[in-house]
Design a protein around this motif. Structure first.
Motif, mmCIF file in Angstrom:
data_model
loop_
_atom_site.group_PDB
_atom_site.id
_atom_site.type_symbol
_atom_site.label_atom_id
_atom_site.label_comp_id
_atom_site.label_asym_id
_atom_site.label_seq_id
_atom_site.Cartn_x
_atom_site.Cartn_y
_atom_site.Cartn_z
ATOM 1 N N GLN A 88 -12.594 6.267 -4.486
ATOM 2 C CA GLN A 88 -11.991 5.015 -4.016
ATOM 3 C C GLN A 88 -10.464 5.051 -4.135
ATOM 4 N N LEU A 89 -9.973 5.860 -5.081
ATOM 5 C CA LEU A 89 -8.520 5.958 -5.289
ATOM 6 C C LEU A 89 -7.876 7.044 -4.438
ATOM 7 N N ALA A 90 -8.700 7.725 -3.636
ATOM 8 C CA ALA A 90 -8.177 8.868 -2.889
ATOM 9 C C ALA A 90 -7.096 8.456 -1.901
ATOM 10 N N ASP A 91 -7.221 7.222 -1.336
ATOM 11 C CA ASP A 91 -6.281 6.787 -0.298
ATOM 12 C C ASP A 91 -5.150 5.920 -0.835
ATOM 13 N N ILE A 92 -4.952 5.904 -2.153
ATOM 14 C CA ILE A 92 -3.940 5.003 -2.703
ATOM 15 C C ILE A 92 -2.533 5.390 -2.265
ATOM 16 N N GLU A 93 -2.294 6.700 -2.154
ATOM 17 C CA GLU A 93 -0.961 7.112 -1.713
ATOM 18 C C GLU A 93 -0.735 6.753 -0.258
ATOM 19 N N GLN A 94 -1.800 6.900 0.515
ATOM 20 C CA GLN A 94 -1.698 6.508 1.928
ATOM 21 C C GLN A 94 -1.452 4.999 2.045
ATOM 22 N N ILE A 95 -2.129 4.225 1.187
ATOM 23 C CA ILE A 95 -1.939 2.766 1.187
ATOM 24 C C ILE A 95 -0.506 2.431 0.765
ATOM 25 N N ARG A 96 0.014 3.180 -0.252
ATOM 26 C CA ARG A 96 1.392 2.948 -0.680
ATOM 27 C C ARG A 96 2.363 3.286 0.457
ATOM 28 N N ALA A 97 2.046 4.367 1.168
ATOM 29 C CA ALA A 97 2.903 4.734 2.304
ATOM 30 C C ALA A 97 2.837 3.661 3.386
ATOM 31 N N ASN A 384 8.344 -14.670 14.358
ATOM 32 C CA ASN A 384 7.843 -15.389 13.174
ATOM 33 C C ASN A 384 6.369 -15.088 12.939
ATOM 34 N N LYS A 385 5.629 -15.077 14.045
ATOM 35 C CA LYS A 385 4.192 -14.802 13.924
ATOM 36 C C LYS A 385 3.967 -13.378 13.430
ATOM 37 N N GLU A 386 4.741 -12.425 14.008
ATOM 38 C CA GLU A 386 4.588 -11.031 13.579
ATOM 39 C C GLU A 386 5.007 -10.876 12.125
ATOM 40 N N ILE A 387 6.101 -11.584 11.733
ATOM 41 C CA ILE A 387 6.539 -11.532 10.329
ATOM 42 C C ILE A 387 5.460 -12.095 9.421
ATOM 43 N N SER A 388 4.878 -13.241 9.853
ATOM 44 C CA SER A 388 3.817 -13.861 9.052
ATOM 45 C C SER A 388 2.627 -12.913 8.915
ATOM 46 N N MET A 389 2.250 -12.292 10.052
ATOM 47 C CA MET A 389 1.117 -11.360 10.005
ATOM 48 C C MET A 389 1.462 -10.143 9.142
ATOM 49 N N THR A 390 2.706 -9.653 9.268
ATOM 50 C CA THR A 390 3.125 -8.503 8.457
ATOM 51 C C THR A 390 3.133 -8.860 6.973
ATOM 52 N N GLN A 391 3.636 -10.079 6.660
ATOM 53 C CA GLN A 391 3.635 -10.520 5.258
ATOM 54 C C GLN A 391 2.207 -10.635 4.726
ATOM 55 N N GLU A 392 1.332 -11.182 5.562
ATOM 56 C CA GLU A 392 -0.073 -11.274 5.149
ATOM 57 C C GLU A 392 -0.650 -9.872 4.935
ATOM 58 N N SER A 393 -0.295 -8.948 5.873
ATOM 59 C CA SER A 393 -0.776 -7.568 5.727
ATOM 60 C C SER A 393 -0.227 -6.930 4.457
ATOM 61 N N ILE A 394 1.085 -7.187 4.187
ATOM 62 C CA ILE A 394 1.698 -6.647 2.960
ATOM 63 C C ILE A 394 1.013 -7.220 1.725
ATOM 64 N N GLU A 395 0.777 -8.533 1.761
ATOM 65 C CA GLU A 395 0.104 -9.157 0.615
ATOM 66 C C GLU A 395 -1.295 -8.564 0.427
ATOM 67 N N GLU A 396 -1.959 -8.337 1.559
ATOM 68 C CA GLU A 396 -3.298 -7.740 1.469
ATOM 69 C C GLU A 396 -3.215 -6.318 0.910
ATOM 70 N N ILE A 397 -2.205 -5.536 1.421
ATOM 71 C CA ILE A 397 -2.039 -4.162 0.924
ATOM 72 C C ILE A 397 -1.664 -4.178 -0.559
ATOM 73 N N GLU A 398 -0.740 -5.082 -0.941
ATOM 74 C CA GLU A 398 -0.351 -5.185 -2.354
ATOM 75 C C GLU A 398 -1.553 -5.540 -3.215
ATOM 76 N N LYS A 399 -2.396 -6.420 -2.683
ATOM 77 C CA LYS A 399 -3.609 -6.772 -3.427
ATOM 78 C C LYS A 399 -4.521 -5.544 -3.560
ATOM 79 N N ARG A 400 -4.636 -4.778 -2.449
ATOM 80 C CA ARG A 400 -5.459 -3.571 -2.505
ATOM 81 C C ARG A 400 -4.873 -2.577 -3.509
ATOM 82 N N ILE A 401 -3.518 -2.426 -3.462
ATOM 83 C CA ILE A 401 -2.875 -1.512 -4.412
ATOM 84 C C ILE A 401 -3.089 -1.991 -5.845
#
Length: 478
Positions: A88-97, A384-401
């Motif tokens: 499960q941790l194999a893709d953590i570097e890819q997620i960080r990237a 704004n919408k793309e920023i909001s979606m990107t922020q949501e994606s970042i928050e999701e990625i940060e949560k995954r990390i």
């Protein structure tokens, strides 16, 4: 006194056997206290592992073996869990990237958004500037519309004033005619009084004639009544046969005398009737003449009255004529003023009409700027919408990390736990078991050697190996 179970527990306690054998078939007692002779050697003939397991069971240290086995099972499961979690941790570097890429993209989007917002503000300022110009021009056009309305009102007032002027002209002409005719009227108050007096006299004559006619009519009716009575009496006398009083026969001579008298009376009555009728007809003719004269006199009197009224109204008409002339002059002056006002308004309208094409041009320019502003707003909204979606994606990625890091901590903990179990705890358990078994072996070997030396000739000696295997020595040979 005690029950079987209590006695059994007491015996186990005296023999210092593990208490767990209390509820089991006591094979341990059978093999350690009472054992058939041939089965005694079974412990010697067993494999070292079976013998050690038996002894572990006997001495209650088989728990160390179970711990060792359980550690192996548990560490196997831990290693499996580590492998799964490491997968499960194999893709953590890819997620960080990916997070770094998203963060960089977010910064780019924010920078672009700032530029687009600046562009939007510029377009909004341009639109507001043109909008202000359009409002100013629109104000001019509204002024033109107000001038148009004022012109319509003035034109309406102009037409009303002209119509009023024409009406006043007609009234003045009519009054001029009336005044001209009124000046031709000749009126004498004395003639009117004479006519009035003559009219009264004629009315009095008519009244007298009417009274005479009434009187003659009354006389005529009286004579008619007498004539009818006489004729009726004559008829009765002629038909009479007997006297109604004395009932005697009435002779013809008497009837003739009476009839003669009645005829004489009738002749007198007829003469009077004829005379009265002639007189009545004469008076009626006079009445007709007087009535005709009355109508003529009344007509003349009416004409004189009309002339008098006309003369009396002539002064009022003169005053009205003067007033109408004054109004006519004022109206003509108003017409002239309104006409000048209409010209002024028309000039103002023409002056403001030049703003119409400018307004149209500015309005088109405003529509264009509004469209550009709307498109820019859409562009900003997309950013704004793309920023909001990107922020949501970042928050999701940060949560995954964060979850991955928590998982990594857990893996590190499991790995350290596995390492501790394998490298430290298991060694400690084996060491503990070994020391316990060593102590037991020493004590048992001592007892075994002691009893062996009692039972066996001196040429043989016995001892126990580490796995409790009996070793017999004879003259230095095992």
């Amino acid at each position: 006194e005690a029950s079987v179970t209590e006695i059994k527990n007491k015996v186990l306690q005296l023999l210092n056997y593990p208490f767990e054998f209390a509820k089991k078939t006591n094979l341990l007692y059978k093999f350690t206290v009472y054992t058939p002779q041939e089965e005694m050697k079974q412990i010697v003939l067993e494999s070292p592992d079976a013998r050690l397991n038996t002894l572990r069971h006997v001495f209650g240290i088989d728990k160390y073996k179970r711990i060792e086995e359980n550690i192996k099972i548990f560490t196997t499961n831990l290693r499996e869990e580590i492998r799964n979690k490491e997968g499960q941790l194999a893709d953590i570097e890819q997620i960080r990237a990916n997070l770094q890429e998203k963060t960089t993209r977010l910064q780019e989007l924010k920078a672009n958004l700032e530029k687009e917002n600046k562009t939007l503000e510029e377009k909004r300022a341009e639109r507001q500037k043109i909008e202000q110009q359009v409002l100013e021009i629109e104000g001019k056009i509204k002024e033109r519309e107000n001038f148009e309305k004022e012109k319509e009102k003035s034109y309406f007032a102009f037409e009303n004033k002209e119509e009023l002027s024409r009406d006043l002209d007609n009234q003045i002409k009519k009054l001029e005619k009336d005044l001209s005719e009124g000046k031709k009227i000749i009126f004498d108050e004395k003639s009117l009084q004479d006519i009035a007096r003559l009219l009264e006299e004629k009315k009095q004559q008519e009244k007298n004639y009417q009274e005479q006619l009434i009187s003659l009519g009354s006389k005529l009716n009286s004579f008619d009544s007498r004539k009818q009575e006489a004729e009726q009496l004559k008829g009765k006398i002629t038909r009479l046969q007997k006297c109604p009083t004395c009932l005697q026969e009435v002779n013809e001579q008497y009837k003739a005398i009476i009839s003669g008298k009645i005829e004489q009376e009738l002749s007198t009555i007829n003469y009077e009737i004829t005379k009265i009728t002639e007189e009545k007809n004469k008076i009626s003719a006079n009445v007709e003449v007087i009535r005709k004269q009355l109508r003529e006199i009344e007509d003349k009197k009416s004409q004189l009255g009309v002339d008098k009224i006309k003369l009396e109204n002539l002064k009022e008409k003169q005053e009205a004529f003067d007033e109408l002339n004054r109004k006519k002059r004022q109206t003509d002056k108003d017409v002239e003023i309104i006409s000048e006002q209409i010209k002024t308004l028309q000039s103002s309208i023409e002056e403001f009409s030049k703003f119409l094409p400018v307004f149209e041009q500015k309005n088109q320019e405003l529509q264009k700027k509004m469209q550009e502003e709307k498109l820019q707003e859409i562009k900003v909204a997309e950013f704004n919408k793309e920023i909001s979606m990107t922020q949501e994606s970042i928050e999701e990625i940060e949560k995954r990390i964060k979850d991955k890091e928590e998982l990594k901590k857990k893996v590190d903990y499991i790995r350290s736990l596995n390492s501790w179990l394998v490298n430290k705890f298991l060694d400690l358990i084996l060491f503990t078991e070994k020391n316990v078994m060593l102590k037991l072996r020493e004590e048992f070997s001592k007892l075994f050697t002691e009893w062996f030396s009692v039972l066996v000739p001196e040429t043989l000696s016995a001892r126990l190996a580490e796995d409790f295997t009996p070793i017999i020595e004879q003259q230095g040979y095992e």
